[in-house]
Design a protein around this motif. Sequence first.
Motif, PDB file in Angstrom:
ATOM      1  N   SER A  18      40.175  41.050  35.613  1.00  0.00           N
ATOM      2  CA  SER A  18      41.195  40.598  36.562  1.00  0.00           C
ATOM      3  C   SER A  18      40.579  39.715  37.641  1.00  0.00           C
ATOM      4  CB  SER A  18      41.887  41.799  37.207  1.00  0.00           C
ATOM      5  OG  SER A  18      42.502  42.613  36.233  1.00  0.00           O
ATOM      6  N   LEU A  19      39.365  40.038  38.034  1.00  0.00           N
ATOM      7  CA  LEU A  19      38.685  39.252  39.066  1.00  0.00           C
ATOM      8  C   LEU A  19      38.402  37.835  38.569  1.00  0.00           C
ATOM      9  CD1 LEU A  19      37.725  39.796  41.943  1.00  0.00           C
ATOM     10  CD2 LEU A  19      35.488  40.393  41.027  1.00  0.00           C
ATOM     11  N   LEU A  20      37.998  37.709  37.315  1.00  0.00           N
ATOM     12  CA  LEU A  20      37.770  36.381  36.750  1.00  0.00           C
ATOM     13  C   LEU A  20      39.076  35.594  36.652  1.00  0.00           C
ATOM     14  CD1 LEU A  20      35.202  37.118  33.897  1.00  0.00           C
ATOM     15  CD2 LEU A  20      34.775  35.982  36.072  1.00  0.00           C
ATOM     16  N   VAL A  25      42.859  30.783  40.047  1.00  0.00           N
ATOM     17  CA  VAL A  25      44.084  30.390  40.750  1.00  0.00           C
ATOM     18  C   VAL A  25      43.879  29.098  41.537  1.00  0.00           C
ATOM     19  CG1 VAL A  25      45.725  31.060  42.546  1.00  0.00           C
ATOM     20  CG2 VAL A  25      44.938  32.750  40.867  1.00  0.00           C
ATOM     21  N   ASN A  26      42.865  29.073  42.374  1.00  0.00           N
ATOM     22  CA  ASN A  26      42.563  27.868  43.154  1.00  0.00           C
ATOM     23  C   ASN A  26      41.114  27.931  43.628  1.00  0.00           C
ATOM     24  OD1 ASN A  26      42.509  29.539  45.532  1.00  0.00           O
ATOM     25  ND2 ASN A  26      44.737  29.320  45.696  1.00  0.00           N
ATOM     26  N   ASN A  27      40.686  26.894  44.321  1.00  0.00           N
ATOM     27  CA  ASN A  27      39.290  26.790  44.736  1.00  0.00           C
ATOM     28  C   ASN A  27      38.907  27.892  45.722  1.00  0.00           C
ATOM     29  OD1 ASN A  27      36.760  25.268  44.682  1.00  0.00           O
ATOM     30  ND2 ASN A  27      37.203  24.796  46.825  1.00  0.00           N
ATOM     31  N   LEU A  32      36.009  33.190  46.790  1.00  0.00           N
ATOM     32  CA  LEU A  32      36.125  34.570  47.267  1.00  0.00           C
ATOM     33  C   LEU A  32      35.866  35.567  46.136  1.00  0.00           C
ATOM     34  CD1 LEU A  32      39.264  34.323  49.599  1.00  0.00           C
ATOM     35  CD2 LEU A  32      36.862  34.466  50.276  1.00  0.00           C
ATOM     36  N   ALA A  33      36.314  35.218  44.935  1.00  0.00           N
ATOM     37  CA  ALA A  33      36.119  36.113  43.788  1.00  0.00           C
ATOM     38  C   ALA A  33      34.678  36.126  43.307  1.00  0.00           C
ATOM     39  CB  ALA A  33      37.046  35.705  42.643  1.00  0.00           C
ATOM     40  N   ASN A  34      33.839  35.242  43.841  1.00  0.00           N
ATOM     41  CA  ASN A  34      32.411  35.235  43.506  1.00  0.00           C
ATOM     42  C   ASN A  34      31.594  36.112  44.450  1.00  0.00           C
ATOM     43  OD1 ASN A  34      32.502  33.628  41.278  1.00  0.00           O
ATOM     44  ND2 ASN A  34      31.803  31.766  42.290  1.00  0.00           N
ATOM     45  N   ASP A  35      32.252  36.803  45.344  1.00  0.00           N
ATOM     46  CA  ASP A  35      31.558  37.601  46.359  1.00  0.00           C
ATOM     47  C   ASP A  35      30.565  38.564  45.712  1.00  0.00           C
ATOM     48  OD1 ASP A  35      31.529  38.611  49.287  1.00  0.00           O
ATOM     49  OD2 ASP A  35      31.797  40.433  48.093  1.00  0.00           O
TER      50      ASP A  35
END
Length: 309
Positions: A18-20, A25-27, A32-35
């Motif tokens: 789900s995080l991937l 969604v957008n830049n 943020l999802a790479n945290d």
Amino acid sequence: SMPSEILIKIFSCLDAASLLSVGCVNNRFYHLANDNGIWLKIYSSRFQPKRAARKMKTEQTEAGSLGCAALCDRNPGYWKKEYIAKQIAAVKTRVMQLVISLDPYTGLPCKNREAIKASGLSWIIVLEDRYGKKHVMEKANLLFKDTSVTILWYSTCWPCLDILSSLKLFGVMPLFPDQSRAPRKNRPHRCSLIAEYHLANLTESSVAVGADKLVQLFSLSPGLLVGLWKEKNEIAFVMASLHYHQLLERSTLGSTTVQYVLPLNQPVLDDTDPEYGLHDYSLHIDMHGRTCTYLCETFRSLFCRKGGV
């Protein structure tokens, strides 16, 4: 807009797949999802053994210090890449263990079916029309045999045959096989192009191989059957037969545009006899339909002349 701190808190409740997906969604969501904090938590819960409930205070302090160092010293996305790489390596190891044993008659892995299921591998076809629109067909039935797998795609909403220009066959490997039961369209995966077929003027350019009262069959090389409704001249179903020989490689090591190229195999001539070339080879023939086997036989001690190699 919502503050980044709150979004990261929300993202920390998601699983890896789900995080991937959120990162697409957008830049802003991607960064943020790479945290590293989120991914280190996911990585640790998956690949590090659970610690005992009771620990000494010094051990907890050391663990906290190591965790901070792991976050501060790494570039954003480091632990995401580490997690994905280790997941892929774990699946590869599991699959390789299943394909080590070879059948003495066919020379193919004995547990191809188990290896395919362990990898989460599946196949889809993508139909493209003359306007560039793509139609993905995922729903399929699989029939595993000793030397091949037969895949049948069927639907009640095929695109109009008259406007279709091509059909592409892809192998699809989920990034996280443990979650492969989720809808594949919305889950991270890799696609490998296996074959491409031209559908323009299908009935004129292809070979009709059979028919009944309702459907006429057309054969496209390599290994594809297309069933057309006689009255409507529309697609009824598509069937592909894939031989097990390096099927895993062909279904996973290509890209969305380039097929995996099989390594060149040059047989070594047997010079013990000047008249003949290859000696003591075996040929295994397996002919079957969806419900029955017509021929399954092995021919041994075969040879060929040098001129035929």
